[in-house]
Design a protein around this motif. Sequence first.
Motif, PDB file in Angstrom:
ATOM      1  N   GLY A 361       0.805  -1.282  -0.165  1.00 49.35           N
ATOM      2  CA  GLY A 361      -0.011   0.179   0.206  1.00 49.35           C
ATOM      3  C   GLY A 361       0.864   1.349   0.057  1.00 49.35           C
ATOM      4  N   GLU A 362       0.118   2.382   0.378  1.00 49.05           N
ATOM      5  CA  GLU A 362       0.884   3.636   0.472  1.00 49.05           C
ATOM      6  C   GLU A 362       1.660   3.697   1.606  1.00 49.05           C
ATOM      7  OE1 GLU A 362      -1.702   6.797  -1.847  1.00 49.05           O
ATOM      8  OE2 GLU A 362      -3.074   5.543  -0.817  1.00 49.05           O
ATOM      9  N   TYR A 363       2.728   4.848   1.550  1.00 43.78           N
ATOM     10  CA  TYR A 363       3.424   5.338   2.715  1.00 43.78           C
ATOM     11  C   TYR A 363       3.272   6.498   2.741  1.00 43.78           C
ATOM     12  CZ  TYR A 363       7.468   5.666   6.012  1.00 43.78           C
ATOM     13  OH  TYR A 363       8.206   6.012   6.642  1.00 43.78           O
ATOM     14  N   LYS A 364       3.280   7.192   4.083  1.00 42.39           N
ATOM     15  CA  LYS A 364       2.748   8.576   4.275  1.00 42.39           C
ATOM     16  C   LYS A 364       3.966   9.581   3.659  1.00 42.39           C
ATOM     17  CE  LYS A 364       5.586   8.432   8.490  1.00 42.39           C
ATOM     18  NZ  LYS A 364       5.571   8.667   9.951  1.00 42.39           N
ATOM     19  N   PRO A 367       3.777  10.186  -1.642  1.00 35.77           N
ATOM     20  CA  PRO A 367       2.363  10.100  -2.322  1.00 35.77           C
ATOM     21  C   PRO A 367       2.488   9.668  -3.795  1.00 35.77           C
ATOM     22  CG  PRO A 367       3.271  12.689  -2.013  1.00 35.77           C
ATOM     23  CD  PRO A 367       4.123  11.411  -1.322  1.00 35.77           C
ATOM     24  N   ASN A 368       1.617   9.145  -3.907  1.00 41.57           N
ATOM     25  CA  ASN A 368       1.270   8.486  -5.528  1.00 41.57           C
ATOM     26  C   ASN A 368       2.342   7.583  -5.734  1.00 41.57           C
ATOM     27  OD1 ASN A 368      -0.558  10.155  -6.794  1.00 41.57           O
ATOM     28  ND2 ASN A 368       0.872  11.684  -6.639  1.00 41.57           N
ATOM     29  N   CYS A 369       2.737   6.708  -4.687  1.00 43.54           N
ATOM     30  CA  CYS A 369       3.974   5.671  -4.576  1.00 43.54           C
ATOM     31  C   CYS A 369       3.226   4.420  -3.749  1.00 43.54           C
ATOM     32  CB  CYS A 369       5.231   5.978  -4.200  1.00 43.54           C
ATOM     33  SG  CYS A 369       6.173   7.067  -5.117  1.00 43.54           S
ATOM     34  N   TYR A 370       3.169   3.374  -4.396  1.00 43.43           N
ATOM     35  CA  TYR A 370       2.651   2.061  -3.484  1.00 43.43           C
ATOM     36  C   TYR A 370       3.905   1.238  -3.449  1.00 43.43           C
ATOM     37  CZ  TYR A 370      -1.869   3.853  -5.352  1.00 43.43           C
ATOM     38  OH  TYR A 370      -2.951   4.877  -5.617  1.00 43.43           O
ATOM     39  N   PHE A 371       3.763   0.400  -2.283  1.00 46.56           N
ATOM     40  CA  PHE A 371       4.745  -0.644  -1.942  1.00 46.56           C
ATOM     41  C   PHE A 371       4.096  -1.858  -2.183  1.00 46.56           C
ATOM     42  CE2 PHE A 371       6.539   3.341  -0.246  1.00 46.56           C
ATOM     43  CZ  PHE A 371       7.826   3.189  -0.552  1.00 46.56           C
ATOM     44  N   SER A 372       4.944  -2.988  -2.798  1.00 53.76           N
ATOM     45  CA  SER A 372       4.723  -4.329  -2.621  1.00 53.76           C
ATOM     46  C   SER A 372       5.757  -5.016  -2.170  1.00 53.76           C
ATOM     47  CB  SER A 372       4.156  -4.713  -4.006  1.00 53.76           C
ATOM     48  OG  SER A 372       3.716  -6.199  -4.008  1.00 53.76           O
ATOM     49  N   GLY A 386      -0.219  -8.482  -3.372  1.00 55.61           N
ATOM     50  CA  GLY A 386      -0.048  -6.862  -3.486  1.00 55.61           C
ATOM     51  C   GLY A 386      -0.465  -6.567  -5.110  1.00 55.61           C
ATOM     52  N   GLY A 387      -0.104  -7.341  -6.219  1.00 53.45           N
ATOM     53  CA  GLY A 387      -0.528  -7.094  -7.484  1.00 53.45           C
ATOM     54  C   GLY A 387      -1.945  -6.980  -7.723  1.00 53.45           C
ATOM     55  N   GLN A 388      -2.724  -7.670  -6.869  1.00 51.21           N
ATOM     56  CA  GLN A 388      -4.308  -7.345  -7.184  1.00 51.21           C
ATOM     57  C   GLN A 388      -4.675  -6.225  -6.482  1.00 51.21           C
ATOM     58  OE1 GLN A 388      -5.434 -11.054  -5.342  1.00 51.21           O
ATOM     59  NE2 GLN A 388      -5.157 -12.480  -7.051  1.00 51.21           N
ATOM     60  N   LEU A 389      -4.319  -5.932  -5.240  1.00 51.29           N
ATOM     61  CA  LEU A 389      -4.632  -4.990  -4.356  1.00 51.29           C
ATOM     62  C   LEU A 389      -4.349  -3.627  -4.957  1.00 51.29           C
ATOM     63  CD1 LEU A 389      -4.217  -6.475  -0.930  1.00 51.29           C
ATOM     64  CD2 LEU A 389      -6.237  -6.080  -2.077  1.00 51.29           C
ATOM     65  N   LEU A 390      -3.102  -3.426  -5.269  1.00 52.66           N
ATOM     66  CA  LEU A 390      -2.487  -2.247  -6.170  1.00 52.66           C
ATOM     67  C   LEU A 390      -3.103  -2.124  -7.299  1.00 52.66           C
ATOM     68  CD1 LEU A 390       1.248  -2.428  -4.888  1.00 52.66           C
ATOM     69  CD2 LEU A 390      -0.753  -1.301  -3.816  1.00 52.66           C
ATOM     70  N   ARG A 391      -3.323  -3.036  -8.118  1.00 55.15           N
ATOM     71  CA  ARG A 391      -4.095  -2.880  -9.479  1.00 55.15           C
ATOM     72  C   ARG A 391      -5.530  -2.027  -9.190  1.00 55.15           C
ATOM     73  NH1 ARG A 391      -6.555  -7.964 -11.272  1.00 55.15           N
ATOM     74  NH2 ARG A 391      -7.457  -7.592  -9.299  1.00 55.15           N
ATOM     75  N   ASP A 392      -6.252  -2.622  -8.134  1.00 56.45           N
ATOM     76  CA  ASP A 392      -7.406  -1.945  -7.970  1.00 56.45           C
ATOM     77  C   ASP A 392      -7.332  -0.774  -7.225  1.00 56.45           C
ATOM     78  OD1 ASP A 392      -8.372  -4.443  -8.598  1.00 56.45           O
ATOM     79  OD2 ASP A 392      -8.889  -5.395  -6.588  1.00 56.45           O
ATOM     80  N   SER A 393      -6.342  -0.262  -6.591  1.00 59.94           N
ATOM     81  CA  SER A 393      -6.235   0.871  -5.962  1.00 59.94           C
ATOM     82  C   SER A 393      -5.825   2.032  -6.968  1.00 59.94           C
ATOM     83  CB  SER A 393      -4.863   0.956  -4.890  1.00 59.94           C
ATOM     84  OG  SER A 393      -5.323   0.508  -3.741  1.00 59.94           O
ATOM     85  N   LEU A 402      -6.464  -3.993   2.256  1.00 61.15           N
ATOM     86  CA  LEU A 402      -5.315  -3.290   2.486  1.00 61.15           C
ATOM     87  C   LEU A 402      -5.012  -3.297   3.823  1.00 61.15           C
ATOM     88  CD1 LEU A 402      -5.594  -0.730  -0.614  1.00 61.15           C
ATOM     89  CD2 LEU A 402      -3.580  -2.351  -0.141  1.00 61.15           C
ATOM     90  N   GLU A 403      -6.202  -2.782   4.796  1.00 63.08           N
ATOM     91  CA  GLU A 403      -5.857  -2.787   6.170  1.00 63.08           C
ATOM     92  C   GLU A 403      -5.214  -3.645   6.712  1.00 63.08           C
ATOM     93  OE1 GLU A 403      -6.477  -0.625   9.865  1.00 63.08           O
ATOM     94  OE2 GLU A 403      -6.698   0.081   7.384  1.00 63.08           O
ATOM     95  N   LEU A 404      -5.098  -4.794   6.297  1.00 65.44           N
ATOM     96  CA  LEU A 404      -4.433  -6.081   6.922  1.00 65.44           C
ATOM     97  C   LEU A 404      -2.787  -5.632   6.727  1.00 65.44           C
ATOM     98  CD1 LEU A 404      -6.362  -8.977   5.594  1.00 65.44           C
ATOM     99  CD2 LEU A 404      -6.308  -8.211   8.065  1.00 65.44           C
ATOM    100  N   PHE A 405      -2.610  -4.923   5.561  1.00 72.50           N
ATOM    101  CA  PHE A 405      -0.885  -4.982   5.367  1.00 72.50           C
ATOM    102  C   PHE A 405      -0.411  -3.594   5.332  1.00 72.50           C
ATOM    103  CE2 PHE A 405      -3.173  -8.383   2.480  1.00 72.50           C
ATOM    104  CZ  PHE A 405      -2.906  -9.384   3.330  1.00 72.50           C
ATOM    105  N   ARG A 406      -1.279  -2.571   5.777  1.00 74.78           N
ATOM    106  CA  ARG A 406      -0.793  -1.147   5.836  1.00 74.78           C
ATOM    107  C   ARG A 406       0.483  -0.930   6.664  1.00 74.78           C
ATOM    108  NH1 ARG A 406      -2.208   1.210  10.526  1.00 74.78           N
ATOM    109  NH2 ARG A 406      -3.575   0.337  11.527  1.00 74.78           N
ATOM    110  N   PHE A 407       1.065   0.024   6.425  1.00 70.38           N
ATOM    111  CA  PHE A 407       2.280   0.410   7.333  1.00 70.38           C
ATOM    112  C   PHE A 407       1.794   1.272   8.639  1.00 70.38           C
ATOM    113  CE2 PHE A 407       4.192   0.575   2.886  1.00 70.38           C
ATOM    114  CZ  PHE A 407       5.414   0.119   2.917  1.00 70.38           C
TER     115      PHE A 407
END
Length: 409
Positions: A361-364, A367-372, A386-393, A402-407
């Motif tokens: 997901g995103e890191y504070k 912005p506009n960057c996602y981590f897998s 990660g591929g599925q969730l970030l594609r959808d985002s 995404l809440e399960l894997f957030r920073f």
Amino acid sequence: MKLVAGNMLWTNINKIPNQYNYLNESITCDVLVIGGGISGAIAAYYLTKSGVNTVLVDKNIIGYGSTSGSTSILQYEIDTDLHGLISMIGEKKGVKSFELCKEAVYDIEKIINDLEDDCDFSLTECFYYATKASMVSSLKKEFDARKKHGFHVEFLDKKDAQKRFSFPVEGGIYSKFGAAQIDPYRFTHALIAKAVKNKLKVYENTEITNIYPKEEHVLLETKNHFNIQAKKVIIATGYEGRKYIKEKIVHLLRTFTLVTKPVKNFNGWFHQCIIRDNNDPYTYLRITGDKRIIIGGEDEKVGGINSKMSNLSNDDLVSNKKYELLLNRLKSYFPEIKDIAPEYQFSGLFGVTKDGLPYIGEYKDFPNCYFSLGYGANGILYSILGGQLLRDSILGKDRPELELFRFNR
């Protein structure tokens, strides 16, 4: 730090199927994926399949980083046992994490059917067992938790296990579903080849040196002083991705792997299932399509980036001792397999998180960057998620998982 060291299995038994040019001009795209290992390849596959204008870059060549050292054991089981994970994050979230990993195994099967290479993929069964009588009660608790929440498991006591395996077992959980194995190098290249057909652009030997996130886009600079402007960026650089994160999110270990020459039989190995004990560190085993045995474990803490273990060479006395221990253990497990002989020996960095879950997901500060970042034993399955969730985002469909894997969870 040496991500991998030694005589690597996958890059030795496979030829390089495709080579890609380095970036020699400034470009723009909708999404830039940084990292040409299995995590980046999966992200690029999902994005391009959805019609997203995507570019993938790697500072080296495709699949020669941590992917080349993966044992590619695919299991719904997470390093943190289900009953332990429930106590950490709650029943609903813990069970959901296990269910997502199980679904990811079968999502890979679907992907394989879409590729031109089967990547030595096969569904299999798995066995998780205790070597000490004192650890059986904890394993029974784990069995009860999995059974309660609908996972297809069978508990084997000492007597039951003796009928199936030639090594000592005090008790164990046998799963008939939710596990598989694959050749990660072939899978990475096959994913990228498919994505290229869906208009992915790939650049090897293209190192990103600076990332400048902005409100409307992200500007990136390469080592050769070219620019990439992307609306969104996915950072899928594995353990190197830590450098962008201020908090300590992962503890690194070096794990050791020994691969045999092909063997003629598997006497004492029930259904040639994936095997893992519940020691710390644990030992894990699988079989390849050409009948090699892979055994790994003997993990050691890495320490700082300049420590010996961070930069351990494969001919070091420590490495040799680890491989000797693994070989002797393998022979003691399967005395009826007479032709066990080592052919490949290598080590690689391996990361663990506090709960055994990845960071997606995103890191504070970006912005506009996602981590897998698929840290943990389930790295490939986490990369699927990660591929599925970030594609959808990126497509504007943020999912609650995404809440399960957030920073900062």
